[in-house]
Design a protein around this motif. Structure first.
Motif, PDB file in Angstrom:
ATOM      1  N   MET A   1       0.848  -1.179   0.000  1.00  0.00           N
ATOM      2  CA  MET A   1       0.000   0.000   0.000  1.00  0.00           C
ATOM      3  C   MET A   1       0.892   1.240   0.000  1.00  0.00           C
ATOM      4  O   MET A   1       1.922   1.282   0.634  1.00  0.00           O
ATOM      5  CB  MET A   1      -0.919  -0.009   1.211  1.00  0.00           C
ATOM      6  N   LYS A   2       0.453   2.264  -0.718  1.00  0.00           N
ATOM      7  CA  LYS A   2       1.167   3.533  -0.797  1.00  0.00           C
ATOM      8  C   LYS A   2       0.380   4.600  -0.044  1.00  0.00           C
ATOM      9  O   LYS A   2      -0.826   4.474   0.156  1.00  0.00           O
ATOM     10  CB  LYS A   2       1.333   3.958  -2.249  1.00  0.00           C
ATOM     11  N   THR A   3       1.087   5.662   0.329  1.00  0.00           N
ATOM     12  CA  THR A   3       0.461   6.788   1.029  1.00  0.00           C
ATOM     13  C   THR A   3       0.916   8.095   0.403  1.00  0.00           C
ATOM     14  O   THR A   3       2.094   8.260   0.104  1.00  0.00           O
ATOM     15  CB  THR A   3       0.840   6.776   2.527  1.00  0.00           C
ATOM     16  N   GLU A   4      -0.033   8.999   0.193  1.00  0.00           N
ATOM     17  CA  GLU A   4       0.260  10.357  -0.277  1.00  0.00           C
ATOM     18  C   GLU A   4      -0.287  11.332   0.758  1.00  0.00           C
ATOM     19  O   GLU A   4      -1.403  11.175   1.246  1.00  0.00           O
ATOM     20  CB  GLU A   4      -0.414  10.662  -1.614  1.00  0.00           C
ATOM     21  N   LYS A   5       0.516  12.332   1.083  1.00  0.00           N
ATOM     22  CA  LYS A   5       0.076  13.426   1.951  1.00  0.00           C
ATOM     23  C   LYS A   5       0.109  14.692   1.113  1.00  0.00           C
ATOM     24  O   LYS A   5       1.164  15.084   0.613  1.00  0.00           O
ATOM     25  CB  LYS A   5       0.992  13.559   3.157  1.00  0.00           C
ATOM     26  N   ILE A   6      -1.054  15.303   0.949  1.00  0.00           N
ATOM     27  CA  ILE A   6      -1.183  16.480   0.096  1.00  0.00           C
ATOM     28  C   ILE A   6      -1.680  17.651   0.938  1.00  0.00           C
ATOM     29  O   ILE A   6      -2.746  17.567   1.554  1.00  0.00           O
ATOM     30  CB  ILE A   6      -2.150  16.206  -1.071  1.00  0.00           C
ATOM     31  N   LEU A   7      -0.908  18.728   0.973  1.00  0.00           N
ATOM     32  CA  LEU A   7      -1.321  19.939   1.673  1.00  0.00           C
ATOM     33  C   LEU A   7      -2.232  20.732   0.745  1.00  0.00           C
ATOM     34  O   LEU A   7      -1.893  20.962  -0.410  1.00  0.00           O
ATOM     35  CB  LEU A   7      -0.110  20.772   2.064  1.00  0.00           C
ATOM     36  N   VAL A   8      -3.399  21.128   1.261  1.00  0.00           N
ATOM     37  CA  VAL A   8      -4.395  21.794   0.428  1.00  0.00           C
ATOM     38  C   VAL A   8      -4.785  23.158   0.989  1.00  0.00           C
ATOM     39  O   VAL A   8      -4.608  23.433   2.172  1.00  0.00           O
ATOM     40  CB  VAL A   8      -5.669  20.927   0.263  1.00  0.00           C
ATOM     41  N   ALA A   9      -5.342  23.974   0.121  1.00  0.00           N
ATOM     42  CA  ALA A   9      -5.892  25.276   0.507  1.00  0.00           C
ATOM     43  C   ALA A   9      -7.408  25.140   0.649  1.00  0.00           C
ATOM     44  O   ALA A   9      -8.009  24.193   0.151  1.00  0.00           O
ATOM     45  CB  ALA A   9      -5.561  26.316  -0.559  1.00  0.00           C
ATOM     46  N   ASN A  10      -8.015  26.087   1.333  1.00  0.00           N
ATOM     47  CA  ASN A  10      -9.470  26.231   1.455  1.00  0.00           C
ATOM     48  C   ASN A  10     -10.140  25.229   2.385  1.00  0.00           C
ATOM     49  O   ASN A  10     -11.365  25.149   2.422  1.00  0.00           O
ATOM     50  CB  ASN A  10     -10.161  26.184   0.087  1.00  0.00           C
ATOM     51  N   LEU A  11      -9.404  24.460   3.145  1.00  0.00           N
ATOM     52  CA  LEU A  11      -9.983  23.496   4.087  1.00  0.00           C
ATOM     53  C   LEU A  11     -10.499  24.252   5.301  1.00  0.00           C
ATOM     54  O   LEU A  11      -9.733  24.915   5.994  1.00  0.00           O
ATOM     55  CB  LEU A  11      -8.914  22.479   4.484  1.00  0.00           C
ATOM     56  N   LYS A  12     -11.816  24.183   5.533  1.00  0.00           N
ATOM     57  CA  LYS A  12     -12.411  25.003   6.572  1.00  0.00           C
ATOM     58  C   LYS A  12     -13.101  24.226   7.684  1.00  0.00           C
ATOM     59  O   LYS A  12     -13.088  24.652   8.817  1.00  0.00           O
ATOM     60  CB  LYS A  12     -13.416  25.971   5.946  1.00  0.00           C
ATOM     61  N   CYS A  13     -13.763  23.101   7.352  1.00  0.00           N
ATOM     62  CA  CYS A  13     -14.623  22.490   8.359  1.00  0.00           C
ATOM     63  C   CYS A  13     -14.892  21.026   8.056  1.00  0.00           C
ATOM     64  O   CYS A  13     -14.355  20.455   7.107  1.00  0.00           O
ATOM     65  CB  CYS A  13     -15.941  23.255   8.413  1.00  0.00           C
ATOM     66  N   GLY A  14     -15.793  20.446   8.840  1.00  0.00           N
ATOM     67  CA  GLY A  14     -16.178  19.062   8.647  1.00  0.00           C
ATOM     68  C   GLY A  14     -16.896  18.818   7.336  1.00  0.00           C
ATOM     69  O   GLY A  14     -16.833  17.723   6.777  1.00  0.00           O
ATOM     70  N   GLY A  15     -17.587  19.833   6.829  1.00  0.00           N
ATOM     71  CA  GLY A  15     -18.246  19.695   5.522  1.00  0.00           C
ATOM     72  C   GLY A  15     -17.217  19.527   4.419  1.00  0.00           C
ATOM     73  O   GLY A  15     -17.366  18.689   3.524  1.00  0.00           O
ATOM     74  N   CYS A  16     -16.152  20.315   4.500  1.00  0.00           N
ATOM     75  CA  CYS A  16     -15.049  20.181   3.536  1.00  0.00           C
ATOM     76  C   CYS A  16     -14.450  18.780   3.637  1.00  0.00           C
ATOM     77  O   CYS A  16     -14.206  18.113   2.632  1.00  0.00           O
ATOM     78  CB  CYS A  16     -13.949  21.202   3.826  1.00  0.00           C
ATOM     79  N   GLU A  17     -14.204  18.356   4.864  1.00  0.00           N
ATOM     80  CA  GLU A  17     -13.624  17.032   5.107  1.00  0.00           C
ATOM     81  C   GLU A  17     -14.496  15.933   4.509  1.00  0.00           C
ATOM     82  O   GLU A  17     -13.998  15.029   3.825  1.00  0.00           O
ATOM     83  CB  GLU A  17     -13.465  16.809   6.602  1.00  0.00           C
ATOM     84  N   ASN A  18     -15.793  16.012   4.726  1.00  0.00           N
ATOM     85  CA  ASN A  18     -16.709  14.997   4.202  1.00  0.00           C
ATOM     86  C   ASN A  18     -16.680  14.952   2.673  1.00  0.00           C
ATOM     87  O   ASN A  18     -16.623  13.879   2.074  1.00  0.00           O
ATOM     88  CB  ASN A  18     -18.128  15.273   4.707  1.00  0.00           C
ATOM     89  N   THR A  19     -16.703  16.115   2.045  1.00  0.00           N
ATOM     90  CA  THR A  19     -16.649  16.173   0.581  1.00  0.00           C
ATOM     91  C   THR A  19     -15.338  15.586   0.062  1.00  0.00           C
ATOM     92  O   THR A  19     -15.336  14.795  -0.885  1.00  0.00           O
ATOM     93  CB  THR A  19     -16.805  17.625   0.081  1.00  0.00           C
TER      94      THR A  19
END
Length: 90
Positions: A1-19
């Protein structure tokens, strides 16, 4: 298994997380998706069929570009729409 960690912009809340979790999980081969609000990071475990580019393109399309990309008004608006949808679909 591989893993990617991606730093993103515009992350605000649990709604963003769910999407983000929902949309990234749709990509073939994704095993799990975690969102770290403290680091504005998306951590993806996958079987290697997909690529980092697949993940960054999907994140960009829903309004969460990599932190190193230009983050214009259109992307911010997309992220707000994704946020609302994520809250509704919780």
């Amino acid at each position: 298994m591989k893993t990617e960690k991606i730093l993103v912009a515009n992350l605000k809340c649990g709604g963003c997380e769910n999407t983000i979790k929902t949309k990234i999980s749709e990509i073939e081969g994704v095993e799990s998706v975690m969102v770290n609000h403290d680091e504005d990071a998306v951590i993806i475990n996958y079987d290697g069929k997909a690529t980092r580019e697949d993940f960054t393109k999907k994140l960009h399309s829903i309004g969460y570009p990599e932190a190193t990309e230009e983050n214009g008004l259109l992307l911010k608006l997309k992220s707000y729409a994704s946020c609302v949808v994520g809250r509704i679909n919780k």
